[in-house]
Scaffold this motif. Sequence first.
Motif, PDB file in Angstrom:
ATOM      1  N   VAL A 145      -4.328  11.046  -9.242  1.00 48.70           N
ATOM      2  CA  VAL A 145      -4.656  11.995  -8.266  1.00 48.70           C
ATOM      3  C   VAL A 145      -3.465  11.892  -7.101  1.00 48.70           C
ATOM      4  O   VAL A 145      -2.969  10.737  -6.888  1.00 48.70           O
ATOM      5  CB  VAL A 145      -5.997  12.024  -7.722  1.00 48.70           C
ATOM      6  N   ASP A 146      -3.211  12.876  -6.467  1.00 48.24           N
ATOM      7  CA  ASP A 146      -2.034  12.793  -5.553  1.00 48.24           C
ATOM      8  C   ASP A 146      -2.803  11.945  -4.403  1.00 48.24           C
ATOM      9  O   ASP A 146      -2.967  12.342  -3.080  1.00 48.24           O
ATOM     10  CB  ASP A 146      -1.840  14.045  -4.952  1.00 48.24           C
ATOM     11  N   ASP A 147      -2.428  10.572  -4.573  1.00 52.19           N
ATOM     12  CA  ASP A 147      -2.806   9.742  -3.426  1.00 52.19           C
ATOM     13  C   ASP A 147      -1.499   9.157  -2.745  1.00 52.19           C
ATOM     14  O   ASP A 147      -1.568   8.597  -1.652  1.00 52.19           O
ATOM     15  CB  ASP A 147      -3.824   8.432  -3.887  1.00 52.19           C
ATOM     16  N   GLY A 148      -0.359   9.305  -3.283  1.00 52.39           N
ATOM     17  CA  GLY A 148       0.810   8.836  -2.652  1.00 52.39           C
ATOM     18  C   GLY A 148       0.904   7.440  -2.410  1.00 52.39           C
ATOM     19  O   GLY A 148       1.748   7.120  -1.692  1.00 52.39           O
ATOM     20  N   ALA A 149       0.103   6.630  -2.757  1.00 53.26           N
ATOM     21  CA  ALA A 149       0.031   5.263  -2.372  1.00 53.26           C
ATOM     22  C   ALA A 149       0.795   4.277  -3.280  1.00 53.26           C
ATOM     23  O   ALA A 149       1.693   3.675  -2.969  1.00 53.26           O
ATOM     24  CB  ALA A 149      -1.449   4.735  -2.153  1.00 53.26           C
ATOM     25  N   GLY A 150       0.652   4.906  -4.639  1.00 52.16           N
ATOM     26  CA  GLY A 150       1.285   4.138  -5.672  1.00 52.16           C
ATOM     27  C   GLY A 150       0.822   2.686  -5.899  1.00 52.16           C
ATOM     28  O   GLY A 150       1.553   1.671  -6.006  1.00 52.16           O
ATOM     29  N   GLN A 151      -0.505   2.504  -5.521  1.00 53.44           N
ATOM     30  CA  GLN A 151      -0.843   1.277  -5.299  1.00 53.44           C
ATOM     31  C   GLN A 151      -1.278   0.723  -6.960  1.00 53.44           C
ATOM     32  O   GLN A 151      -1.837   1.514  -7.591  1.00 53.44           O
ATOM     33  CB  GLN A 151      -2.195   0.918  -4.600  1.00 53.44           C
ATOM     34  N   PRO A 152      -1.141  -0.527  -7.277  1.00 51.89           N
ATOM     35  CA  PRO A 152      -1.342  -1.085  -8.583  1.00 51.89           C
ATOM     36  C   PRO A 152      -3.015  -1.271  -9.108  1.00 51.89           C
ATOM     37  O   PRO A 152      -3.582  -1.447  -7.871  1.00 51.89           O
ATOM     38  CB  PRO A 152      -0.476  -2.317  -8.612  1.00 51.89           C
ATOM     39  N   ALA A 153      -3.235  -0.716 -10.036  1.00 55.47           N
ATOM     40  CA  ALA A 153      -4.801  -1.140 -10.586  1.00 55.47           C
ATOM     41  C   ALA A 153      -4.855  -2.452 -10.916  1.00 55.47           C
ATOM     42  O   ALA A 153      -4.378  -2.976 -11.851  1.00 55.47           O
ATOM     43  CB  ALA A 153      -5.222  -0.155 -11.470  1.00 55.47           C
ATOM     44  N   ASP A 209      -8.901   7.397  12.148  1.00 58.82           N
ATOM     45  CA  ASP A 209      -8.278   5.855  12.303  1.00 58.82           C
ATOM     46  C   ASP A 209      -6.842   5.854  12.556  1.00 58.82           C
ATOM     47  O   ASP A 209      -5.883   6.160  11.683  1.00 58.82           O
ATOM     48  CB  ASP A 209      -8.529   5.350  10.694  1.00 58.82           C
ATOM     49  N   LEU A 210      -6.727   5.899  13.839  1.00 61.09           N
ATOM     50  CA  LEU A 210      -5.290   5.719  14.309  1.00 61.09           C
ATOM     51  C   LEU A 210      -4.605   4.397  14.349  1.00 61.09           C
ATOM     52  O   LEU A 210      -3.658   4.264  14.873  1.00 61.09           O
ATOM     53  CB  LEU A 210      -5.393   6.233  15.883  1.00 61.09           C
ATOM     54  N   ARG A 211      -5.161   3.425  13.689  1.00 58.59           N
ATOM     55  CA  ARG A 211      -4.581   2.027  13.510  1.00 58.59           C
ATOM     56  C   ARG A 211      -4.157   1.818  12.061  1.00 58.59           C
ATOM     57  O   ARG A 211      -3.087   1.239  11.707  1.00 58.59           O
ATOM     58  CB  ARG A 211      -5.810   1.026  13.821  1.00 58.59           C
ATOM     59  N   LYS A 212      -5.068   2.043  10.976  1.00 59.10           N
ATOM     60  CA  LYS A 212      -4.704   1.917   9.513  1.00 59.10           C
ATOM     61  C   LYS A 212      -4.996   3.090   9.072  1.00 59.10           C
ATOM     62  O   LYS A 212      -6.064   3.135   8.256  1.00 59.10           O
ATOM     63  CB  LYS A 212      -5.462   0.702   9.148  1.00 59.10           C
ATOM     64  N   PRO A 213      -4.304   4.442   9.005  1.00 61.71           N
ATOM     65  CA  PRO A 213      -4.891   5.469   8.486  1.00 61.71           C
ATOM     66  C   PRO A 213      -4.766   5.455   6.972  1.00 61.71           C
ATOM     67  O   PRO A 213      -3.779   4.613   6.596  1.00 61.71           O
ATOM     68  CB  PRO A 213      -3.817   6.621   9.073  1.00 61.71           C
ATOM     69  N   ASN A 214      -5.530   6.100   6.232  1.00 59.33           N
ATOM     70  CA  ASN A 214      -5.361   6.155   4.826  1.00 59.33           C
ATOM     71  C   ASN A 214      -5.578   7.474   4.022  1.00 59.33           C
ATOM     72  O   ASN A 214      -5.425   7.552   2.951  1.00 59.33           O
ATOM     73  CB  ASN A 214      -6.564   5.127   4.253  1.00 59.33           C
ATOM     74  N   LEU A 215      -6.074   8.494   5.029  1.00 59.25           N
ATOM     75  CA  LEU A 215      -6.425   9.734   4.410  1.00 59.25           C
ATOM     76  C   LEU A 215      -5.246  10.336   3.633  1.00 59.25           C
ATOM     77  O   LEU A 215      -5.463  11.113   2.801  1.00 59.25           O
ATOM     78  CB  LEU A 215      -7.192  10.618   5.594  1.00 59.25           C
ATOM     79  N   HIS A 216      -3.990  10.212   4.553  1.00 60.34           N
ATOM     80  CA  HIS A 216      -2.908  11.173   3.943  1.00 60.34           C
ATOM     81  C   HIS A 216      -2.440  10.468   2.536  1.00 60.34           C
ATOM     82  O   HIS A 216      -1.940  11.206   1.839  1.00 60.34           O
ATOM     83  CB  HIS A 216      -1.817  10.960   4.895  1.00 60.34           C
ATOM     84  N   ARG A 217      -2.990   9.213   2.360  1.00 60.98           N
ATOM     85  CA  ARG A 217      -2.365   8.563   0.924  1.00 60.98           C
ATOM     86  C   ARG A 217      -3.239   9.161  -0.094  1.00 60.98           C
ATOM     87  O   ARG A 217      -2.873   9.354  -1.006  1.00 60.98           O
ATOM     88  CB  ARG A 217      -2.885   7.166   1.004  1.00 60.98           C
ATOM     89  N   LEU A 218      -4.454   9.483   0.187  1.00 58.51           N
ATOM     90  CA  LEU A 218      -5.537   9.967  -0.736  1.00 58.51           C
ATOM     91  C   LEU A 218      -4.917  11.512  -1.108  1.00 58.51           C
ATOM     92  O   LEU A 218      -5.237  11.885  -2.405  1.00 58.51           O
ATOM     93  CB  LEU A 218      -6.705   9.859  -0.250  1.00 58.51           C
TER      94      LEU A 218
END
Length: 792
Positions: free
Chosen positions: A755-763, A586-595
Amino acid sequence: MLDRNRQPQLAGPGHGQALSADFYYDVPQNYGPYGRDYAGQDEGFNPLKLLLYIVQYRWLIVMMAAAGLVAGVIVTMMQTPKYQATTQLEVLVPSAKVFQDIEVVSENSDVRAFLTAREKLKSRALAQRVVFQLGLGEKPDFLFPTPSFSPSNIVYRAFGMSKSPSIEEKTPEEREAIAIKRIQEDLTVNLVTNTSLLSITFVDQKPKYASDVANQVAQSFIDQRLDQTSETSDLARQFIQEQVLQVKQKLQTSEEELVTYAKDAGITVTGDDKSLIGSNIEALNTALATAIQERLDAGRVVDQIEKGRGSSLGPVLESEGLQKLSDKLADLTSQYQQKLGILKPGFPEMQQLQSQIKELQRLHNNGVLAITDSLRLKYQEAQNKEADLKSKLAEMERQQVVFNDKNIKYTILKREVDSNRSQYDSLIAKLNEVGVSSELKTQSAAVVDFASLPTAPYSPRLSINLAVALALFMALAASIIYIIELLNNTFTNPEQIEKELGLAMLGILPLVGDRELIASIADQKSGLSEAYRSLRTSLQFSGAEGAPRSLLVTSSEPSEGKSTTSFKLGQDFAALGARVLLVDGDLRKPNLHRLFGLDNAIGLSNLLTNTVRRDDLPGIFRPTKYPNVTVLTSGTIPPNPADLLSSPKMASILTNLGKRFDLVIIDAPPVVGLSDAPILSRLAEGTLMVVSTNQVTRKSAKTALKRLRSAGANVIGAAMSKFTVNKFDYNYAYKYMNYQYYDYGASTPKIEGKVDDGAGQPAHAKSPAFRRLVRRLRSGVGGFVTRAKSAS
C-alpha cells in the motif's frame, strides 16, 4: 452527521452548513457509552472463568504437577522405610465380688486398671528391662539408626549402602540411655475399644527389631509383675538382710585396709581423685609455659637491641622524657640550620647552639641506653625463672615415678572398696522395696497374639506423599498464577476495558503480523478490514444522530494502532459515499503521510502559523487514490505543538472543515505525557480511544481517560487493538472475533505488493507468540515501575 438513514451520496457544496461553533462547543449528550455503567458491575464467582484460567496457564499447572510428583518421589526416597509390629496383651482384672448382703462392688476400677497397665508398659523401668533382655545396648544398628529423613537416604536406598555406626565412643550408661529413649519414643500402647486387650505396637527400621521389641515388652510386663510379687515374700526379705550384713562387713574391712595403706605410703589425694604431686606437676607445667613465652618475648627485644635498633623499640618511643629531648633537639637543629645560612660556624652564637645540641644528644643517648639495659636485665630474669621452673619440674617428675609405684596397690584397694559400696547400696535399695506381705499373686496379664515379623514397610507411603506434594505444588501454582494476574495490569479482553474504564466497546481489532499487516489493510476481504468495518458500524450507532461529524482518534501510549485506525476508518466511511478528511494532528511524530505515501512539506502546522502562501492553500488538502478521502498532513514539525493546537485558529479551522466535509477524522498523539490530545479532544464532537491488548497498563489508560474527560472530551467508546485469540487462551470465549471468522466468500490470494505508505519499513519476521511474550514482559516491567513510582 453520518447516521444510519443517510444516503450514500452526501456530496454537495452546501451540505453541513447548519453546524455552528456554538453547537460544537456545547457537546450534546447523545454521544455516550450506551448509558451503561461498567465500573460498578461485579462479576462474582464465575466457574467458567476459573476453567479458562486453568486452560490459559495449563503448562504452568502441568509443570507444577510434574514437579509435585517428582518431589513426592524424592521425599519418599529420602525417607527411611520403617516397619511396625503389634502384640496384643490381655489384662486380667478381677470380676465384681458379691458380699453376703447382696451389695455389688462397682467395676469402675477396671478402666483405671487398663490405663495403669498402659502407662506401665510405656514406663522407663520396663524399657530398661527390655533393653537388658534383648541386649539392645550393644547393637549399633539399633542405637544409631539411619536418619528418618535425609538426602543421603537416596544413595543408601539406591545402592544398598548403609552407615557403620560406632558404639565405642559411648559409655555403657550412655548406650543404655539411648536404647531406652528409642523404645519409649517408638512404642505405642492403645486400648482396644470394648475389650480388655492392649495393643502394643513398635516401629523400627529393622523388621526383626520391630517384632522382637513388641513381644519382649509384653513378656517383660508379665515378668515385672511376677517379680514384684515375689519380692514381697518374707523369704526374699530374709535373704536380702543376710546379704546386707555380709557386704557391710566386707565394705568396712576394705575401707580400713585402704586408709591404713594410704597412711603408711604417705599418699595424699585431692578432692578430684588426683594426687598432690600430679596437681603440682600440672601447675608447674602451666607456669613453665608462661615463663618460656616471656623469655621468648624478651629475647626478641634484646635481639633488636643487639642489632642497633634500640632507639626504635616501643619503650623508647613511649618514653615522655626522651620524646621531649628529641623535640628540643630537633628544634635546636632546625635553628642551627636556619642561622647557618647567615652566620659562620665559628661565630659564638653558632658555637653555643652546637654545644647545646651535643649535650641534648648525649642525654638522649644515655636515656636510650638506660632503657635498653633494663630490657636486657628483664631478659636475664626470664632466663633464670625458666631454669628454676625446669629444675623444679624435673624434681616433681622423679617424685611422681615413686608415687606411681605406690599408687598401684592403692588403686586395687580403692576398686574393692567401690565394688563393696555399690553392692551394699543396691542391697539396701532392694531391702527398702520389699513389702511385708508374703502372699504370692497370680498372673495378671497374658499375651493373646505375638507380633509376627513384618514383611513390608508401613512408611513411607508413596501414594500419600504424592498426594500431599501434588496438593502443595498445586497451591503454589495457584499462588503463582494469582501473582502473575496481579502483576499483569494490562487489558487482555474487552470486558476488562468496559469494567475498568466504563467505556462502550465499539470494535475489536485482531492482531496481524507485521508481514501480513499491509496486505490485510489492502485486502477488503481480510479479517482486519472486516473488523474495521464493524467498528465503522458501531460509530454510526454511537449517538442518536449517527456518527459524529468530527472524530478524534487517540490512545494512551504510542504504538497502539491509532494512526492505522484513522487511516482505515477514513477509507471505510468514504466507501459509504461520505466526504472524509483525515487530519494528522500529531505535530510531534506524524505518521499519516507515510500511510498514504505523501510528502510532509506543508500541512496543518503551516496553516496554523500562516507560513503557507495563498496560492498553495488549495494544494494543502491532498486528494488520495481512495475516492472521497482527503488528507491534511501535519506539515513542518513546530517547536511548540501544544500552543498551536490550543490557538483559536485551530478551532476556527476545524469548524470550517466541518462545513466542507461530511466527516473529519483527527489522528491525535497519545495522551500520556502530552497535552496535545486533551486540547484536540475539546475541538472534536467525539473521541475514540484505542486500547491495545497486553500492552498499555490499566493505570495508564485510566489516567489518559481521566485527562480527556477533564479537558471536556466526549469519549464515545473504545476500540481494542492487537487482539489475539488462541485455541487454548482465556480469550477463547471471544473466538467469534478471530479475524479468520471474518473471512467470507471463496479464499482469494493475498495481494502482493505494498500500500502507498511511503515508509519503506521492513517487515519483522516475528511470530505472534513471540510478540505477545515481549508485550507481556514490557507491560509487566512497566507496571512494576509505575507502581514503584506511585508508592514513592
